[in-house]
Design an enzyme around this catalytic site. Structure first.
Site, short mmCIF file in Angstrom:
data_model
loop_
_atom_site.label_atom_id
_atom_site.label_comp_id
_atom_site.label_asym_id
_atom_site.label_seq_id
_atom_site.Cartn_x
_atom_site.Cartn_y
_atom_site.Cartn_z
N ASP A 164 -24.47 -4.60 34.31
CA ASP A 164 -25.32 -5.13 33.24
C ASP A 164 -25.10 -4.37 31.94
O ASP A 164 -25.21 -3.15 31.88
CB ASP A 164 -26.79 -5.02 33.65
CG ASP A 164 -27.09 -5.79 34.92
OD1 ASP A 164 -26.52 -6.87 35.10
OD2 ASP A 164 -27.90 -5.30 35.74
N ASP A 179 -19.96 -0.17 35.84
CA ASP A 179 -21.34 -0.63 35.81
C ASP A 179 -21.29 -2.12 35.50
O ASP A 179 -20.24 -2.65 35.11
CB ASP A 179 -22.11 0.14 34.74
CG ASP A 179 -23.54 -0.33 34.58
OD1 ASP A 179 -24.23 -0.46 35.61
OD2 ASP A 179 -23.96 -0.60 33.44
#
Length: 222
Positions: A9, A7
């Site tokens: 952010d 991932d």
């Protein structure tokens, strides 16, 4: 052969790039300060709570820039990358991604943030394969404010990863192991799918789940 999915952010960078880009547009004067900031903050709160309407958000978030000239768009995203995102990329995150690349693993960044914002960030990590929410474009190549295909959020992130694997002629089972690094409980569907889920700089909700299930917890930044 190992698959390493990241991932973005809150996981590899200590910011939410989508929200930060909205704030950057306010600073530039491309978006109405008070009204846009309220909306941007509200959508971010919905994302954290797992209730984000991503179609509504993409329409809202692209509105200040999508009708600008293409050269203006490129100039602004390059400046955003230089001034806001580059300082948010820490050496610990770079080293983690580099270690997987050096080991010969297939490395992927999978993020719900759109491709316009995240392609330069993935490039900064040296990651060619980016699975991001795709923006629909009209016959003239202009962003419409709608999403093309399946957004890579929650179950959609699993769908998009599987679509990428299929396009590569692969299945998850073809890998000896698969690891997914994420900070958010929004990513539970993919965390539960891989062989090694890693709660990375986890939110309180994800940290509680990780401790209950005995998942590894990794902190790349405070």
């Amino acid at each position: 052969m190992k698959l390493a999915i990241f991932d973005l952010d809150g996981t590899l960078i200590a910011k939410d790039s989508d929200h930060a880009f909205g704030e950057f547009l306010v600073e530039l004067g491309w978006a109405d300060g008070a009204a846009f900031k309220r909306g941007n903050d509200l959508f971010y709160q919905q994302y954290v709570a797992g209730t984000l309407d991503i179609d509504a958000y993409v329409d809202f978030a692209t509105r200040p820039w999508r009708d600008r000239a293409e050269d203006e768009q490129h100039t602004v995203i390059a400046r955003f990358m230089r001034d806001v995102m580059a300082p948010a990329i820490g050496e610990s995150a770079r080293s983690l991604v580099r270690a997987h690349r050096d080991a010969g693993d297939r490395v992927v960044i999978a993020t719900s943030t759109n491709e316009f914002i995240t392609r330069p960030i993935a490039d900064a990590f040296g990651v060619a394969t980016l699975i991001a929410t795709q923006l629909e474009r009209d016959a003239h190549g202009r962003v419409t404010g709608r999403i093309r295909g399946v957004p890579s959020l929650r179950d959609g992130k699993v769908t998009r990863v599987q679509q990428w694997l299929q396009a590569e002629g692969l299945r998850l089972a073809d890998f000896d192991s698969s690891v997914f690094y994420s900070d958010s409980s929004n990513d539970m569907p993919l965390l539960e799918l891989v062989s090694e889920p890693v709660a990375t700089n986890p939110s309180p909700a994800l940290e509680a789940i990780a401790r209950e299930r005995g998942w590894r917890i990794l902190r790349l930044f405070e």
